[in-house]
Design a protein around this motif. Structure first.
Motif, PDB file in Angstrom:
ATOM      1  N   GLU A 215       0.839  -1.306   0.101  1.00 32.48           N
ATOM      2  CA  GLU A 215      -0.121   0.117  -0.016  1.00 32.48           C
ATOM      3  C   GLU A 215       0.774   1.246   0.061  1.00 32.48           C
ATOM      4  OE1 GLU A 215      -2.606  -0.182   3.311  1.00 32.48           O
ATOM      5  OE2 GLU A 215      -3.690  -2.004   2.318  1.00 32.48           O
ATOM      6  N   LYS A 216       2.166   1.125   0.644  1.00 32.44           N
ATOM      7  CA  LYS A 216       2.809   2.413   0.833  1.00 32.44           C
ATOM      8  C   LYS A 216       4.271   1.974   0.039  1.00 32.44           C
ATOM      9  CE  LYS A 216       1.034   4.001   5.092  1.00 32.44           C
ATOM     10  NZ  LYS A 216       1.401   4.425   6.669  1.00 32.44           N
ATOM     11  N   GLY A 217       4.198   2.177  -1.277  1.00 29.89           N
ATOM     12  CA  GLY A 217       5.463   2.241  -2.014  1.00 29.89           C
ATOM     13  C   GLY A 217       5.378   0.691  -2.613  1.00 29.89           C
ATOM     14  N   GLU A 218       6.924   0.363  -2.882  1.00 24.72           N
ATOM     15  CA  GLU A 218       6.926  -0.947  -3.492  1.00 24.72           C
ATOM     16  C   GLU A 218       7.861  -2.077  -2.723  1.00 24.72           C
ATOM     17  OE1 GLU A 218       8.754  -0.273  -7.212  1.00 24.72           O
ATOM     18  OE2 GLU A 218       7.164   1.001  -8.238  1.00 24.72           O
ATOM     19  N   GLY A 219       7.967  -1.490  -1.217  1.00 21.62           N
ATOM     20  CA  GLY A 219       8.859  -2.378  -0.386  1.00 21.62           C
ATOM     21  C   GLY A 219      10.394  -2.571  -1.073  1.00 21.62           C
ATOM     22  N   THR A 220      10.760  -3.577  -0.715  1.00 22.60           N
ATOM     23  CA  THR A 220      12.438  -3.611  -1.204  1.00 22.60           C
ATOM     24  C   THR A 220      12.459  -3.614  -2.652  1.00 22.60           C
ATOM     25  OG1 THR A 220      12.091  -6.105  -1.094  1.00 22.60           O
ATOM     26  CG2 THR A 220      12.666  -5.028   1.041  1.00 22.60           C
ATOM     27  N   PHE A 221      11.399  -3.913  -3.541  1.00 22.71           N
ATOM     28  CA  PHE A 221      11.642  -3.956  -4.933  1.00 22.71           C
ATOM     29  C   PHE A 221      11.883  -2.498  -5.480  1.00 22.71           C
ATOM     30  CE2 PHE A 221      10.600  -3.773  -9.223  1.00 22.71           C
ATOM     31  CZ  PHE A 221      10.948  -5.194  -9.760  1.00 22.71           C
ATOM     32  N   PHE A 222      11.430  -1.619  -4.660  1.00 25.63           N
ATOM     33  CA  PHE A 222      11.864  -0.171  -5.164  1.00 25.63           C
ATOM     34  C   PHE A 222      13.104  -0.067  -5.311  1.00 25.63           C
ATOM     35  CE2 PHE A 222      13.005   4.259  -4.227  1.00 25.63           C
ATOM     36  CZ  PHE A 222      12.343   4.869  -5.043  1.00 25.63           C
ATOM     37  N   TRP A 223      14.199  -0.591  -4.255  1.00 26.30           N
ATOM     38  CA  TRP A 223      15.707  -0.523  -4.513  1.00 26.30           C
ATOM     39  C   TRP A 223      16.105  -1.318  -5.540  1.00 26.30           C
ATOM     40  CZ3 TRP A 223      16.569   3.771  -2.468  1.00 26.30           C
ATOM     41  CH2 TRP A 223      16.223   4.153  -1.135  1.00 26.30           C
ATOM     42  N   ILE A 224      15.429  -2.412  -6.131  1.00 25.46           N
ATOM     43  CA  ILE A 224      16.016  -3.078  -7.090  1.00 25.46           C
ATOM     44  C   ILE A 224      15.600  -2.249  -8.561  1.00 25.46           C
ATOM     45  CG2 ILE A 224      15.486  -5.144  -8.669  1.00 25.46           C
ATOM     46  CD1 ILE A 224      14.667  -6.763  -5.933  1.00 25.46           C
ATOM     47  N   GLN A 225      14.476  -1.608  -8.559  1.00 22.11           N
ATOM     48  CA  GLN A 225      14.306  -0.636  -9.755  1.00 22.11           C
ATOM     49  C   GLN A 225      15.271   0.355  -9.643  1.00 22.11           C
ATOM     50  OE1 GLN A 225      10.342   0.665  -9.529  1.00 22.11           O
ATOM     51  NE2 GLN A 225      10.053   0.980 -12.020  1.00 22.11           N
ATOM     52  N   ILE A 226      15.502   0.999  -8.526  1.00 25.29           N
ATOM     53  CA  ILE A 226      16.441   2.032  -8.629  1.00 25.29           C
ATOM     54  C   ILE A 226      17.847   1.569  -8.889  1.00 25.29           C
ATOM     55  CG2 ILE A 226      17.956   3.441  -6.866  1.00 25.29           C
ATOM     56  CD1 ILE A 226      15.554   4.898  -7.259  1.00 25.29           C
ATOM     57  N   SER A 227      18.160   0.660  -8.723  1.00 31.09           N
ATOM     58  CA  SER A 227      19.464  -0.150  -8.969  1.00 31.09           C
ATOM     59  C   SER A 227      19.350  -0.154 -10.455  1.00 31.09           C
ATOM     60  CB  SER A 227      19.744  -1.406  -8.269  1.00 31.09           C
ATOM     61  OG  SER A 227      19.857  -1.388  -6.786  1.00 31.09           O
ATOM     62  N   PHE A 228      18.538  -0.817 -11.130  1.00 29.43           N
ATOM     63  CA  PHE A 228      18.518  -1.053 -12.523  1.00 29.43           C
ATOM     64  C   PHE A 228      18.449   0.512 -13.184  1.00 29.43           C
ATOM     65  CE2 PHE A 228      17.052  -5.523 -12.178  1.00 29.43           C
ATOM     66  CZ  PHE A 228      17.613  -6.000 -13.468  1.00 29.43           C
ATOM     67  N   PHE A 229      17.720   1.240 -12.951  1.00 25.71           N
ATOM     68  CA  PHE A 229      18.115   2.461 -13.441  1.00 25.71           C
ATOM     69  C   PHE A 229      19.361   3.433 -13.049  1.00 25.71           C
ATOM     70  CE2 PHE A 229      13.438   2.191 -14.132  1.00 25.71           C
ATOM     71  CZ  PHE A 229      13.226   2.828 -15.310  1.00 25.71           C
ATOM     72  N   ALA A 230      19.969   3.026 -12.018  1.00 26.54           N
ATOM     73  CA  ALA A 230      21.226   3.577 -12.012  1.00 26.54           C
ATOM     74  C   ALA A 230      22.203   3.062 -13.004  1.00 26.54           C
ATOM     75  CB  ALA A 230      21.754   3.135 -10.363  1.00 26.54           C
ATOM     76  N   VAL A 231      22.092   1.785 -13.316  1.00 23.18           N
ATOM     77  CA  VAL A 231      22.747   1.082 -14.433  1.00 23.18           C
ATOM     78  C   VAL A 231      22.423   1.561 -15.633  1.00 23.18           C
ATOM     79  CG1 VAL A 231      23.486  -1.026 -15.664  1.00 23.18           C
ATOM     80  CG2 VAL A 231      23.214  -1.021 -13.077  1.00 23.18           C
ATOM     81  N   TYR A 232      21.251   2.100 -15.820  1.00 27.19           N
ATOM     82  CA  TYR A 232      20.777   2.612 -17.010  1.00 27.19           C
ATOM     83  C   TYR A 232      21.202   3.999 -17.191  1.00 27.19           C
ATOM     84  CZ  TYR A 232      16.830   4.767 -19.946  1.00 27.19           C
ATOM     85  OH  TYR A 232      16.151   5.275 -20.862  1.00 27.19           O
ATOM     86  N   ASN A 233      21.178   4.913 -16.130  1.00 32.13           N
ATOM     87  CA  ASN A 233      21.918   6.232 -16.238  1.00 32.13           C
ATOM     88  C   ASN A 233      23.401   5.849 -16.622  1.00 32.13           C
ATOM     89  OD1 ASN A 233      19.382   7.236 -15.632  1.00 32.13           O
ATOM     90  ND2 ASN A 233      20.178   8.147 -13.631  1.00 32.13           N
ATOM     91  N   MET A 234      24.184   5.162 -16.070  1.00 33.55           N
ATOM     92  CA  MET A 234      25.516   4.814 -16.066  1.00 33.55           C
ATOM     93  C   MET A 234      25.799   4.451 -17.816  1.00 33.55           C
ATOM     94  SD  MET A 234      28.103   1.880 -14.741  1.00 33.55           S
ATOM     95  CE  MET A 234      27.458   0.727 -15.544  1.00 33.55           C
TER      96      MET A 234
END
Length: 238
Positions: free
Chosen positions: A97-116
């Motif tokens: 209900e509030k955010g995506e739990g721990t998966f939010f950080w997995i998604q952030i990690s993917f987009f950090a690689v994407y930005n890189m």
């Protein structure tokens, strides 16, 4: 290190760290801003990314590879990879209900690689001067749209740490692109993969939804950027 490289790197970091403040403080309005950004991003994909991918594939063909679609396959893999991340994020958001739990950080990690990878391509390529700044600005607007999308999914986690991880991805890509660029063959592979991911992100996330769209602004961004790109290509013989 060229001045345009330094300028673009600073702009990308500012955009990544303060994207939501820039959007919210703009007198243009969030819907118009994101619609314009989406229009520019769609134009960038069709007038730069796809022609560049075709050029890279032609260079691969000259190397003696037997197929004529190796890079397109890698682009497809990039598209499918990040589409899978988006779908997993949607499933995770429905379970929390509030955010995506721990998966939010997995998604952030993917987009950090994407930005890189995007930053690496920008800074390791042989474009410079007006061309680098012009195309780099479109990428900066794309970074802003991605940042805003991540902020909407979990604003607290994004503001506290997520935006810094995305900025770190830019710094790493910037550093490798400037000081340790890969051979052209490897650069083409990276470009193909990230092109597919960018196409997916633009068409999936940056095309404004019906309730959030301002069509005239979107159309103006797409047509304006396309016409300006074609004019600059003709004038500077890019």
């Amino acid at each position: 290190m060229r001045i345009d490289t330094v300028l673009l790197g600073i702009i990308y970091l500012i955009v990544q760290l303060f994207a939501n403040r820039i959007i919210s403080s703009s007198t243009v309005g969030r819907f118009k801003w994101l619609s314009f950004s989406g229009g520019v991003a769609v134009s960038y994909v069709f007038v730069y990314v796809m022609p560049s991918l075709h050029k890279e594939q032609e260079n691969f063909a000259k190397s003696g590879l037997t197929m004529d679609s190796e890079l397109y396959v890698l682009g497809l893999i990039g598209l499918l990879t990040y589409y899978g991340v988006h779908k997993a994020a949607e499933r995770a958001s429905r379970k929390h209900e509030k955010g995506e739990g721990t998966f939010f950080w997995i998604q952030i990690s993917f987009f950090a690689v994407y930005n890189m990878l995007i930053s690496y391509i920008i800074f390791a390529s042989d474009i410079e001067g007006v061309e680098a700044v012009f195309y780099g600005v479109a990428v900066g607007m794309h970074f802003m749209a991605v940042s805003h999308d991540m902020w909407r999914e979990d604003s607290v986690k994004y503001q506290k740490l997520g935006r810094y991880l995305l900025a770190l991805g830019i710094i790493i890509g910037w550093t490798i692109g400037v000081f340790a660029p890969m051979p052209p063959f490897a650069l083409g592979v990276v470009f193909a993969f990230i092109s597919g991911a960018m196409i997916m992100n633009v068409l999936k996330k940056e095309l404004p939804s019906e309730e959030n769209a301002h069509f005239r602004t979107f159309l103006g961004g797409a047509i304006g950027y396309t016409l300006l790109t074609l004019a600059l290509k003709w004038f500077f013989e890019w």
